[in-house]
Design an enzyme around this catalytic site. Structure first.
Site, PDB file in Angstrom:
ATOM      1  N   THR A 257      -8.531   6.782  -1.954  1.00 40.43           N
ATOM      2  CA  THR A 257      -9.878   6.240  -2.089  1.00 40.43           C
ATOM      3  C   THR A 257     -10.899   7.356  -1.816  1.00 40.43           C
ATOM      4  OG1 THR A 257      -9.575   5.433   0.169  1.00 40.43           O
ATOM      5  CG2 THR A 257      -9.455   3.800  -1.601  1.00 40.43           C
TER       6      THR A 257
ATOM      7  N   LYS B  55       0.894  14.533   0.974  1.00 44.16           N
ATOM      8  CA  LYS B  55      -0.472  14.822   0.524  1.00 44.16           C
ATOM      9  C   LYS B  55      -0.674  16.321   0.270  1.00 44.16           C
ATOM     10  CE  LYS B  55      -2.401  10.836   3.037  1.00 44.16           C
ATOM     11  NZ  LYS B  55      -3.083   9.985   2.049  1.00 44.16           N
TER      12      LYS B  55
ATOM     13  N   LYS C  23     -14.678   8.404  -3.520  1.00 42.62           N
ATOM     14  CA  LYS C  23     -15.921   8.717  -2.794  1.00 42.62           C
ATOM     15  C   LYS C  23     -16.457  10.073  -3.220  1.00 42.62           C
ATOM     16  CE  LYS C  23     -13.971   6.101   0.996  1.00 42.62           C
ATOM     17  NZ  LYS C  23     -12.992   6.195   2.087  1.00 42.62           N
TER      18      LYS C  23
ATOM     19  N   HIS D 287       0.794  -1.233   0.000  1.00 44.61           N
ATOM     20  CA  HIS D 287       0.000   0.000   0.000  1.00 44.61           C
ATOM     21  C   HIS D 287       0.824   1.280   0.000  1.00 44.61           C
ATOM     22  CE1 HIS D 287      -3.996  -1.842   0.809  1.00 44.61           C
ATOM     23  NE2 HIS D 287      -3.261  -2.773   1.403  1.00 44.61           N
TER      24      HIS D 287
ATOM     25  N   LYS E 158      -8.321  13.881   4.523  1.00 48.62           N
ATOM     26  CA  LYS E 158      -7.411  12.721   4.487  1.00 48.62           C
ATOM     27  C   LYS E 158      -6.415  12.900   5.620  1.00 48.62           C
ATOM     28  CE  LYS E 158      -6.441  14.077   0.217  1.00 48.62           C
ATOM     29  NZ  LYS E 158      -6.596  12.870  -0.572  1.00 48.62           N
ATOM     30  N   ARG E 159      -5.625  11.860   5.910  1.00 48.69           N
ATOM     31  CA  ARG E 159      -4.578  12.014   6.914  1.00 48.69           C
ATOM     32  C   ARG E 159      -3.671  13.179   6.560  1.00 48.69           C
ATOM     33  NH1 ARG E 159      -3.565   8.094  10.839  1.00 48.69           N
ATOM     34  NH2 ARG E 159      -1.933   9.529  11.505  1.00 48.69           N
TER      35      ARG E 159
END
Ligand code: 26V
Length: 812
Positions: A650, A548, A654, A354, A542-543
């Protein structure tokens, strides 16, 4: 059962009395939640028994999804939906009970950090909904992911005591407990001419399973999520027999043992050599593998047939010790020789990677490993020895290559190497990610085992993330194209014809607006910030992680703010930037980014001169149940990771499924989203994966150059340190240094101009509301392929070789 509302009401009122000891009139929302859960559970349990009997009778191949994380969120609504209990809401209304209030009483099962844990939960839902015999195996953490509070703009962590009121969904199976051994010594003794390992002086830990039913969508299949609890096994009545010293020891032992399942590690990126984490990993796999074999042996098949009957899927490297654990049981307990045990093991295990982030790749110091798991270490050593010998035959003299691929090297056990060597399938989670694994990160392994590598692009359950989270949109879809999309999400494609349909688009817009109104209300309640419902709701959830790049988003907001202050009358579509993110408690950079976002929010939200055109909201304690409220209200989905770093993502799926338009880099599954919707229906920007990899390999990026060349970048960076954002102290110096003195590891400044451009284009597109709605419809129409049903079907046929099994069910 529950043919009508009346029957259900009777059962519910009865449950209130027998379970909570209250009459309806006195019942609190918590009582109602517990009783409702109890009634639904009773209903579900019947088919659970049926499903298990059927699996036993048919001796069908079973999948066990081993994961240190399952991020289930709440279960009440999804169980109602999947168990087809549509009478319940109506019945509750007749009793004057608001289901949405009752639902709020359920704590999220937050047994995961982020994407990896939520993926496991989506997979369980799809397994059961596709009638596949697949079960989860994890740890029943007493404390889930921490509760985040924002105090003065800073993150503060509180324990998440999610079990304090009990858990209506689970059942403890004390009679199925197994023992897991830690520490001690192993000696080899010759018995009947064979060397037999004798493990002595170990610390025993009792693993007690708690089972939770996983309800398939209207199909009678109820699979199992088995979560293990660590207990000392010392019975309370043993205590009086201890003398004083032993008593203290016994209490300490109990405490230390129970610590194993006490808390989820709140980190998703940084590996620390913590013994407790390694204990958790072995605890889970030892308990899991023992219990699988125990139930397998009750059937008629021989252990040689294990690979045809059982597959153990390893969710990242965290449960990889299942490989040596199965070897141990096969050899030490079942009497197999090495070669046969190895063949069985290799053919039973499959593994998903992952992440390619180096700091997240697990490796354990040999000395810690050896002391905690002496027998397992011996086996890993032997696996390594034999593997290196094979490599030597294939690559004679190539020491560097062999050292690089070894499982044990430089004093560490490398878990990804063990995973690849010990399983028959290795997959990445989006096309680009798998390609990076093959050509970069795991290049040598790919050359050696090309047939093992494959891609399985992630997915999300459309049942929770559309049908349940956005019922109005789901109804609009059904009214337009019928119900087939619910069972066959690919059928959402039919919606593409509606992208030109004026009345459909009008409805779509109305629903989005209503969802935004609801979120605006929540923001008002939680953050006391009033946001403009007709502004663009621009969401990054998100985290919090440097790769990111929430920082890129934050700096861009500062840039927009500067422009607005200079020219308050400029053409500008009002925007509300919404963030949700938890930072690992020890991740300082991430925590400073949270503080920065909150400082920008303070400044921007209170500046009257910009007439409310820009608002910034950081919603605290981001979690599954909060995501369910944010996603249906999003106009824009921020997916702006440094290319090559986000394995898949992911949240992107969504948000797309709920009609948000993506602004993103060519990273992870964004690339596949782009392919699905076409370049006119997504905003992409930034360095490509090749460019990023090229910079990492050969250098050539100097963030100071951008600072000096780009006036706008310079302005915002200076604002980080000149007291502009706060009380005059220069509190964002660490971020400033990170970007400039440390040369901006994730290319925030390098991508800034391109991001700002894409944002401008996005704004332009939003002004044409008709066009925007068309884009939104096209995104929804093309999201069906990102249902985890598609992903799980691919796993089932491509990796696991399992088939659906019809369960007739008792209730109908
Ligand atoms: C790593 C570690 C390191 C040791 C401490 C505890 C811990 C916990 C989790 C992790 C896993 C990090 C990998 C991860 O979460 N990957 C994410 O997986 C998602 C599902 O495949 C994917 O969509 C995301 O892009 C990816 O970042």
């Amino acid at each position: 059962m529950f043919e009508d509302a009346r029957q259900f009401k009777e059962a519910f009122v009865d449950k209130l009395q027998t379970m909570q000891g209250v009459a309806l009139e006195q019942a609190t929302n918590l009582d109602k939640y517990m009783a409702l859960g109890g009634v639904i559970r009773d209903y579900i349990y019947k088919n659970w028994v049926e499903t298990n009997n059927h699996y036993r009778k048919k001796e069908s191949k079973q999948v066990y999804y081993f994961s240190l994380e399952f991020l289930l969120g709440r279960q009440l609504r999804s169980n109602l939906l999947n168990a087809n209990l549509s009478v319940v809401e109506e019945a509750l209304q007749e009793l004057n009970i608001d289901l949405s209030k009752v639902e709020e009483m359920e704590p999220d099962a937050g047994l995961g950090n982020g994407g990896l844990g939520r993926l496991a939960a989506c997979f369980l839902d799809s397994l059961a909904s596709l009638q596949l015999p697949g079960h989860g195996c994890g740890i029943r953490y007493k404390y889930g992911h921490f509760e985040q509070k924002i105090v003065n703009g800073y993150q503060v962590e509180l324990p998440d005591n999610w079990l304090k009121e009990g858990n209506v969904w689970e059942v403890r199976r004390g009679d199925k407990a197994v023992m897991v051994k830690f520490g001690g010594q192993v000696r080899l003794e010759e018995i009947d001419g064979k060397l037999v390992p004798i493990h002595e002086n170990y610390d025993p830990v009792l693993a007690v399973p708690y089972d939770t039913p996983v309800v398939g969508f209207k199909n009678n299949t109820i699979n199992t999520l088995r979560l293990w609890n660590a207990e000392s096994g010392i019975k309370e009545f043993d205590f009086p027999s201890f003398n004083h010293g032993d008593y203290m020891k016994a209490v300490q032992y109990k405490y230390e043992t129970e610590a194993i399942s006490q808390v989820l590690y709140p980190d998703d990126s940084h590996q620390e050599g913590q013994v407790l984490r390694l204990k958790q990993e072995y605890f889970l796999v030892s308990a899991g593998v023992q219990s699988i074999l125990r139930s397998y042996k009750k059937g008629n098949k021989s252990i040689r047939e294990l690979p045809e009957q059982v597959v153990i899927h390893l969710n990242d490297t965290h449960p990889v010790l299942a490989i040596p654990e199965l070897m141990r049981i096969l050899m030490d307990e079942e009497g197999f020789g090495w070669d046969e045990a190895w063949e069985i093991t290799q053919n039973t295990m499959s593994y998903t990677n992952h992440t390619t982030l180096a700091e997240a790749l697990e490796k354990w110091p040999v000395d810690i490993f050896k002391e905690l798991l002496p027998r397992i270490y011996m086996i890993v050593e032997e696996i390594n020895k034999r593997f290196c010998r094979e490599l030597w035959e294939r690559y004679p003299g190539q020491w560097d290559r062999i050292a690089q691929m070894a499982i044990i090297a430089d004093g560490f056990v490398k878990m990804a190497h063990l995973a690849i060597v010990g399983s028959y399938s290795v997959n990445g989670v989006a096309r680009i990610h798998t390609e990076i694994l093959k050509k970069q990160e795991m290049k040598n392994f790919y050359k050696y085992y090309p047939q093992k590598f494959n891609n399985k692009t992630n997915g999300i359950t459309h049942r929770r993330w559309l049908l349940q989270a956005n019922p109005k949109l789901a109804d609009l879809i059904t009214n337009s194209i019928g119900t087939s999309w619910i069972k066959h999400p690919e059928d959402l494609k039919e919606l593409r014809f509606y992208a030109q349909d004026a009345s459909f688009k009008e409805e779509l817009q109305k629903i989005k607006r209503e969802n935004k109104e609801q979120l605006a209300q929540l923001i008002q309640e939680q953050n006391q910030v009033q946001v403009e419902v007709d502004s663009i709701f621009d969401v990054q959830i998100k985290r919090l992680h440097a790769y990111k790049r929430q920082l890129l988003n934050a700096l861009h907001i500062l840039h927009l703010y500067n422009k607005l202050r200079e020219a308050p009358q400029m053409e500008f579509v009002p925007r509300t930037f919404i963030f949700g993110a938890k930072a690992a408690p020890s991740y300082y950079h991430a925590k400073w980014v949270i503080k920065l976002i909150n400082s920008i929010a303070d400044k921007v939200n209170n500046d009257k001169s910009i007439q409310g055109k820009l608002k910034v909201v950081f919603l605290e304690n981001y979690r599954v149940s909060l995501a369910e409220k944010i996603i249906p209200a999003a106009d824009v989905s921020e997916q702006i990771s440094t290319a090559s770093k986000e394995a898949s993502g992911t949240g992107n799926m969504k948000l797309m499924m709920n009609g948000a338009i993506t602004i993103g880099t060519l990273d992870g599954a964004n690339i596949e989203i782009l392919e699905q919707v076409g370049s006119e229906n997504i905003f992409t920007f930034g360095l490509t994966e090749q460019q990023v990899i090229e910079y990492y390999a050969h250098g050539g990026y100097n963030s100071w150059e951008i600072y000096h060349q780009d006036e706008q970048v310079r302005a915002i960076l200076d604002q980080l340190v000149n007291g502009f954002l706060g009380d005059g102290s220069k509190e964002f110096k660490t971020i400033y240094n990170y970007l400039l003195h440390n040369n901006d590891e994730y290319f925030v400044l390098k991508d800034f101009a391109s991001y700002a451009n894409a944002q401008q284009e996005l704004e332009r597109a939003y002004r044409d509301q008709n066009r925007w709605r068309e884009m939104s419809a096209i995104n929804i129409a093309n999201s069906g392929g990102f249902s985890s049903d598609r992903t799980i079907s691919e796993y089932a046929t491509g990796i696991w070789k399992v088939e659906p099994l019809e369960i007739l069910g008792r209730s109908r």
